[in-house]
Design an enzyme around this catalytic site. Structure first.
Site, PDB file in Angstrom:
ATOM      1  N   GLY A 194       0.704  -1.230  -0.205  1.00  0.00           N
ATOM      2  CA  GLY A 194      -0.028  -0.084  -0.116  1.00  0.00           C
ATOM      3  C   GLY A 194       0.799   1.252   0.044  1.00  0.00           C
ATOM      4  O   GLY A 194       2.017   1.297  -0.593  1.00  0.00           O
ATOM      5  N   SER A 195       0.390   2.181   0.491  1.00  0.00           N
ATOM      6  CA  SER A 195       0.849   3.557   0.505  1.00  0.00           C
ATOM      7  C   SER A 195       2.014   3.595   1.655  1.00  0.00           C
ATOM      8  O   SER A 195       1.922   2.891   2.411  1.00  0.00           O
ATOM      9  CB  SER A 195       0.008   4.735   0.591  1.00  0.00           C
ATOM     10  OG  SER A 195      -0.596   4.845   1.910  1.00  0.00           O
ATOM     11  N   VAL A 198       0.299   4.885   5.137  1.00  0.00           N
ATOM     12  CA  VAL A 198      -0.289   3.724   5.753  1.00  0.00           C
ATOM     13  C   VAL A 198       0.768   2.684   6.134  1.00  0.00           C
ATOM     14  O   VAL A 198       0.750   2.242   7.092  1.00  0.00           O
ATOM     15  CB  VAL A 198      -1.381   3.088   4.925  1.00  0.00           C
ATOM     16  CG1 VAL A 198      -2.026   1.781   5.622  1.00  0.00           C
ATOM     17  CG2 VAL A 198      -2.382   3.995   4.556  1.00  0.00           C
ATOM     18  N   GLY A 199       1.703   2.363   5.469  1.00  0.00           N
ATOM     19  CA  GLY A 199       3.008   1.412   5.525  1.00  0.00           C
ATOM     20  C   GLY A 199       3.590   1.956   7.077  1.00  0.00           C
ATOM     21  O   GLY A 199       3.789   1.216   8.050  1.00  0.00           O
ATOM     22  N   GLU A 216       5.627  -3.527   1.125  1.00  0.00           N
ATOM     23  CA  GLU A 216       5.668  -3.369  -0.185  1.00  0.00           C
ATOM     24  C   GLU A 216       4.742  -1.823  -0.564  1.00  0.00           C
ATOM     25  O   GLU A 216       3.702  -1.763  -0.802  1.00  0.00           O
ATOM     26  CB  GLU A 216       4.893  -4.218  -0.906  1.00  0.00           C
ATOM     27  CG  GLU A 216       5.686  -5.616  -1.072  1.00  0.00           C
ATOM     28  CD  GLU A 216       6.968  -5.826  -1.753  1.00  0.00           C
ATOM     29  OE1 GLU A 216       7.336  -4.747  -2.251  1.00  0.00           O
ATOM     30  OE2 GLU A 216       7.844  -6.746  -1.453  1.00  0.00           O
ATOM     31  N   CYS A 250       2.300   0.968  -8.647  1.00  0.00           N
ATOM     32  CA  CYS A 250       3.269   1.393  -7.894  1.00  0.00           C
ATOM     33  C   CYS A 250       4.640   1.605  -8.439  1.00  0.00           C
ATOM     34  O   CYS A 250       5.582   2.249  -7.962  1.00  0.00           O
ATOM     35  CB  CYS A 250       3.754   0.261  -6.662  1.00  0.00           C
ATOM     36  SG  CYS A 250       4.052  -1.428  -7.221  1.00  0.00           S
TER      37      CYS A 250
END
Length: 470
Positions: A194-195, A198-199, A216, A250
């Site tokens: 994800g982003s 949020v990571g 990732e 991504c």
């Protein structure tokens, strides 16, 4: 275990925790049987439903759905089945002479109860591909897909329920609150895609349990184009990946560095291939997707408005239709560095172009930025390519190509620092879901016992000789 009884997912987590050793002891044959069932579900049973769900969520063209949501997952499954026996067997390692009388090996054992959190941009692939590795490694898994790609999440819930018992693999649907509740549980490993923002939230949450993570993420992936280059190839492949899935990828090119002498040539060919790919009216093309949501549409729209405020040059100004969540291919130059497009990950069909005179300018610029998930170099010059690679850092790199590194399951895929932690695909995904357990077995008396207490002058001399010669 800490009291998590108020957590709505504690019961499910406990069931998988209690079942983890049974699953861990499953044979290679049993694991392959599960992967075969998953393969048949994707390739046959649910294939048409997968394409329909992706179209409902993203207006994803059928070819793109078949390539990413079907082919790449099937390829991952076949790769795991072909190599699982080798991955799971005892990995013998050398033993130092001072440990004579022993032998050593590495045992890949499952981490235990794992959580897979997947994004909306490639919801099927980025959910089920990690699941393949988790199954191959012998884990139990809870899956939390994105609520934004709701049709795909509903379908995957059906697939998982059809193929697995809940105490082995389960899929939980929900919003941010669901994710927060899951992150409170002491998983043995979390695989998040994800982003970057949020990571960071995931990383902070799992620190309480010292849970290992694979993150990732993404970032601003640059393309550097030398003047000694096949300009048609560069324009064609950049245009392809930049607008694949409407730019919501991504590893899509975020911006392009073009040597100033070939700028006009690149733009000419780029426009040519946009027309070849999508026709004169992109909104009517069945090869072009849509933005996932109004929120993301408005985010991209604000980037474009900001670029106009900064008096950027719109080389190609794509049509915008909010009702259809449509943004056409857009190419922009002369962007100021403080503009949003040059500071935020774009994740859409907008391509900023920067020019340079000397390659050193590119390196100076990139060294001041976060490490990207991908970096692309186009050049016929080996020295130019090596200079760029040797003087920059990135999670992955393609030379004279765009994005296809993702499809090679023999390569590790992942970022570095802000673009990701850990690697995925093939053996690297299997390794992410495994603990490398070091094992040493003594089978005969060795020289180590000569150094046991009580310490005498002889043993002091022996210790000095060991330090000197071994």
């Amino acid at each position: 275990m800490k009291d998590y009884k108020d957590n709505p997912y504690f019961k499910l987590f406990s069931a998988q925790k209690n079942n983890q050793y049974k699953i861990a002891q499953s044979t290679i044959k049993e694991r392959k049987r599960k992967l075969n069932a998953l393969q048949h579900a994707i390739e046959v049973t649910y294939r048409e439903q997968i394409k329909k769900a992706l179209y409902k969520d993203l207006k994803r063209p059928v070819v793109e759905s078949d390539l990413v949501a079907v082919y790449l997952i099937i390829k991952e499954i076949k790769h795991a089945k072909s190599n699982m026996h080798r991955w799971l067997k005892k990995q013998k390692v050398k033993t130092d002479i001072v440990l004579f009388g022993t032998k050593s090996w590495v045992k890949y054992e499952p981490k235990g109860v794992c959580l897979i959190m997947s994004p909306w941009n490639y919801p099927i692939n980025l959910t089920l591909s990690p699941l393949v590795a988790a199954i191959a490694a012998g884990n139990t898994v809870i899956i939390k897909p994105s609520e934004i790609s709701s049709h795909c999440s509903e379908l995957m819930a059906t697939i998982v329920k059809d193929l697995f018992n809940e105490d082995e693999v389960a899929l939980v649907q929900g919003d941010v609150e669901t994710a927060q509740n899951l992150l409170k549980l002491p998983f043995n490993h979390i695989f998040f895609t994800g982003s970057i923002p949020v990571g960071k939230i995931v990383m902070k949450a799992v620190a309480k349990h010292l849970t290992s993570v694979t993150l990732e993420l993404g970032g601003k992936s640059p393309v550097i184009i030398d003047n000694n280059v096949d300009i048609k190839l560069a324009a064609k492949t950049v245009a392809w990946l930049k607008h694949f899935n409407c730019g919501q990828t991504c590893i899509a090119p975020d911006y392009v560095f073009v040597q100033e002498k070939i700028l006009n040539s690149f733009i000419t060919h780029y426009k040519q291939y946009l027309n070849e790919f999508y026709g004169s009216d992109t909104s009517k093309s069945n090869s072009y997707g849509r933005i996932i949501s109004s929120k993301n549409f408005n985010r991209l729209k604000s980037y474009l408005e900001d670029a106009k405020t900064h008096r950027a040059e719109f080389i190609v100004e794509g049509e915008i239709n909010e009702e259809d969540l449509f943004i056409g291919p857009t190419v922009i130059s002369n962007l100021k560095q403080e503009s949003l497009l040059m500071n935020e990950e774009i994740f859409g069909p907008i391509l900023p172009i920067k020019t340079y005179k000397e390659k050193e300018e590119v390196v100076v610029y990139l060294k001041d930025k976060d490490k990207p998930l991908a970096l692309y170099v186009y050049s016929k010059s080996k020295s130019f390519t090596n200079y760029i690679i040797d003087n920059t850092r990135a999670g992955t790199t393609c030379i004279n190509a765009n994005g296809i590194q993702f499809s090679n399951h023999h390569l590790p895929f992942g970022g570095s620092n802000s673009s990701g932690i850990g690697k995925a695909h093939g053996f690297y995904s299997f390794k992410a879901f495994s603990n490398e357990r070091a094992v040493l077995k003594r089978y005969a008396s060795g020289p180590v016992t000569l150094l046991f207490p009580p310490y005498t002058n002889f043993k002091e001399k022996l210790a000095r000789l060991t330090v000197k010669w071994f």
